[in-house]
Write a protein that holds these residues in place. Structure first.
Motif, PDB file in Angstrom:
ATOM      1  N   PRO A 274       0.808  -1.228   0.000  1.00 40.79           N
ATOM      2  CA  PRO A 274       0.000   0.000   0.000  1.00 40.79           C
ATOM      3  C   PRO A 274       0.838   1.273   0.000  1.00 40.79           C
ATOM      4  CG  PRO A 274      -0.018  -1.034   2.158  1.00 40.79           C
ATOM      5  CD  PRO A 274       0.601  -2.023   1.223  1.00 40.79           C
ATOM      6  N   GLY A 275       1.988   1.231   0.674  1.00 42.36           N
ATOM      7  CA  GLY A 275       2.848   2.416   0.679  1.00 42.36           C
ATOM      8  C   GLY A 275       3.298   2.783  -0.714  1.00 42.36           C
ATOM      9  N   GLU A 276       3.631   1.774  -1.503  1.00 39.39           N
ATOM     10  CA  GLU A 276       4.063   2.019  -2.885  1.00 39.39           C
ATOM     11  C   GLU A 276       2.918   2.585  -3.721  1.00 39.39           C
ATOM     12  OE1 GLU A 276       7.185   1.965  -5.724  1.00 39.39           O
ATOM     13  OE2 GLU A 276       7.146   1.690  -3.548  1.00 39.39           O
ATOM     14  N   ILE A 277       1.704   2.085  -3.477  1.00 39.93           N
ATOM     15  CA  ILE A 277       0.535   2.609  -4.187  1.00 39.93           C
ATOM     16  C   ILE A 277       0.348   4.091  -3.861  1.00 39.93           C
ATOM     17  CG2 ILE A 277      -1.990   2.486  -4.390  1.00 39.93           C
ATOM     18  CD1 ILE A 277      -1.771  -0.531  -3.911  1.00 39.93           C
ATOM     19  N   GLY A 278       0.451   4.444  -2.560  1.00 38.40           N
ATOM     20  CA  GLY A 278       0.290   5.839  -2.155  1.00 38.40           C
ATOM     21  C   GLY A 278       1.351   6.739  -2.755  1.00 38.40           C
ATOM     22  N   LYS A 279       2.597   6.253  -2.772  1.00 37.24           N
ATOM     23  CA  LYS A 279       3.705   7.036  -3.312  1.00 37.24           C
ATOM     24  C   LYS A 279       3.524   7.302  -4.810  1.00 37.24           C
ATOM     25  CE  LYS A 279       7.767   5.627  -2.087  1.00 37.24           C
ATOM     26  NZ  LYS A 279       9.000   4.797  -2.018  1.00 37.24           N
ATOM     27  N   ILE A 280       3.243   6.238  -5.558  1.00 34.64           N
ATOM     28  CA  ILE A 280       3.061   6.381  -7.008  1.00 34.64           C
ATOM     29  C   ILE A 280       1.859   7.265  -7.311  1.00 34.64           C
ATOM     30  CG2 ILE A 280       2.501   5.133  -9.130  1.00 34.64           C
ATOM     31  CD1 ILE A 280       4.041   2.746  -7.967  1.00 34.64           C
ATOM     32  N   ALA A 281       0.794   7.107  -6.531  1.00 36.28           N
ATOM     33  CA  ALA A 281      -0.433   7.875  -6.765  1.00 36.28           C
ATOM     34  C   ALA A 281      -0.175   9.374  -6.701  1.00 36.28           C
ATOM     35  CB  ALA A 281      -1.498   7.486  -5.755  1.00 36.28           C
ATOM     36  N   VAL A 282       0.545   9.825  -5.683  1.00 35.66           N
ATOM     37  CA  VAL A 282       0.796  11.266  -5.534  1.00 35.66           C
ATOM     38  C   VAL A 282       1.718  11.775  -6.639  1.00 35.66           C
ATOM     39  CG1 VAL A 282       1.890  13.006  -4.072  1.00 35.66           C
ATOM     40  CG2 VAL A 282       0.348  11.317  -3.065  1.00 35.66           C
ATOM     41  N   ARG A 283       2.728  11.013  -6.979  1.00 33.82           N
ATOM     42  CA  ARG A 283       3.652  11.443  -8.035  1.00 33.82           C
ATOM     43  C   ARG A 283       2.941  11.556  -9.385  1.00 33.82           C
ATOM     44  NH1 ARG A 283       9.022   7.833  -6.460  1.00 33.82           N
ATOM     45  NH2 ARG A 283       9.725   9.180  -4.748  1.00 33.82           N
TER      46      ARG A 283
END
Length: 308
Positions: A274-283
């Protein structure tokens, strides 16, 4: 003659200084009038009563700080009507882009269409929207994850036995796709039967309750696949209380679930990161909000977590 030439040079010098001054002032004025490059992103998340989405939210906030964008988060509390209202509120705050993690893939279409009408780009995360225009979707391959879980279970039980499926919230793409992958793996196997498939709302307490009821109806169960770790942990509690030894596989790789796997209490969990999903989403959101071209889908790799 010489005097006249000196006068002309002096005048030219003064005019040059004046023009330079005007040019400098004009440049300063232009700098002040540059369009504001600040980006505000609205994040409507299905629920923060789930460690998976808390991790997603936290990493999204960290990434927003690094990227220099403002992130406004709204918790829908697994309430479809509240999520639609949350999206409207975010739009009134003049967000440049919306990140939406749907509580219900079909119902959220209303919110997406409303954003479309206001020319606010929408990106969905983890779960898809069935209607409206979305510029990008960021998620793991939930069908593949369900299939991984099913194949692991078949291998662990020796290809025979009774299985239970605890489903997520009806109407979410995650529940639909994880179930699809699981059934693609186990259906049609001669000595394997799914004796119960019941929804437990992606919730630990509900998973406990539903599993208790299933155990009263089915005494001979070899394995349980839960569409998320919260339900898996609830099911595990019910199994312990009943004094049973049943393989449990979850989905999401939350801290509690990984700990249970490493203790040998759960068989496995599918890491969705989930952390990777959140990171990619904002970028991706920051890029899209500034008019840059983004891909329609950003897949996040899955991993089967078993006991170390």
């Amino acid at each position: 003659m010489r005097k006249g030439l000196l006068c002309l040079l002096a005048v030219g010098l003064v005019m040059g200084l004046l023009l330079a001054g005007c040019s400098t002032e004009s440049a300063l004025e232009q700098e002040e009038k540059k369009p504001d490059q600040d980006v505000t992103i609205g994040l409507s998340i299905s629920t923060l009563n789930n460690p998976f989405f808390v991790t997603l939210r936290d990493e999204a906030k960290k990434t927003a700080e690094k990227e220099g964008v403002e992130l406004i988060v709204a918790d829908a509390q697994n309430d479809t009507a509240k999520q639609i209202n949350d999206v409207e509120d975010l739009m009134e705050k003049n967000v440049d882009l919306l990140l939406i993690n749907p509580t219900d893939s079909k119902a959220v279409s209303t919110a997406v269409e409303s954003a479309n009408q206001s020319d606010i780009p929408v990106i969905t995360i983890d779960r898809e929207a069935e209607g409206g225009k979305v510029v990008s979707h960021i998620a793991s391959d939930n069908v593949k994850g369900g299939e991984m879980a099913g194949e692991f279970i078949l291998n662990e039980i020796g290809g025979e036995g009774n299985l239970v499926e605890l489903q997520g919230i009806a109407g979410t793409s995650a529940a639909r796709d994880r179930g699809k992958g699981f059934h693609e793996a186990v259906d049609g196997k001669k000595d394997v039967k799914v004796v119960a498939s019941q929804p437990a709302g992606f919730d630990r307490a509900e998973g406990l309750k539903v599993m208790e009821n299933i155990l009263q109806s089915h005494s001979d169960i070899q394995a349980v696949f839960a569409h998320n770790d919260e339900m898996a942990l609830g099911a595990l509690q019910a199994i312990r209380s009943a004094g049973k030894d049943i393989l449990v596989v979850g989905f999401d790789a939350t801290d509690d679930a990984v700990e249970a796997v490493n203790k040998g209490e759960m068989g496995a969990t599918i890491a969705q990161k989930p952390g990777e999903i959140g990171k990619i989403a904002v970028r991706v959101a920051a890029e899209a909000a500034q008019g840059e071209k983004v891909k329609e889908f950003y897949p996040v790799q899955l991993e089967l977590i078993t006991e170390k």
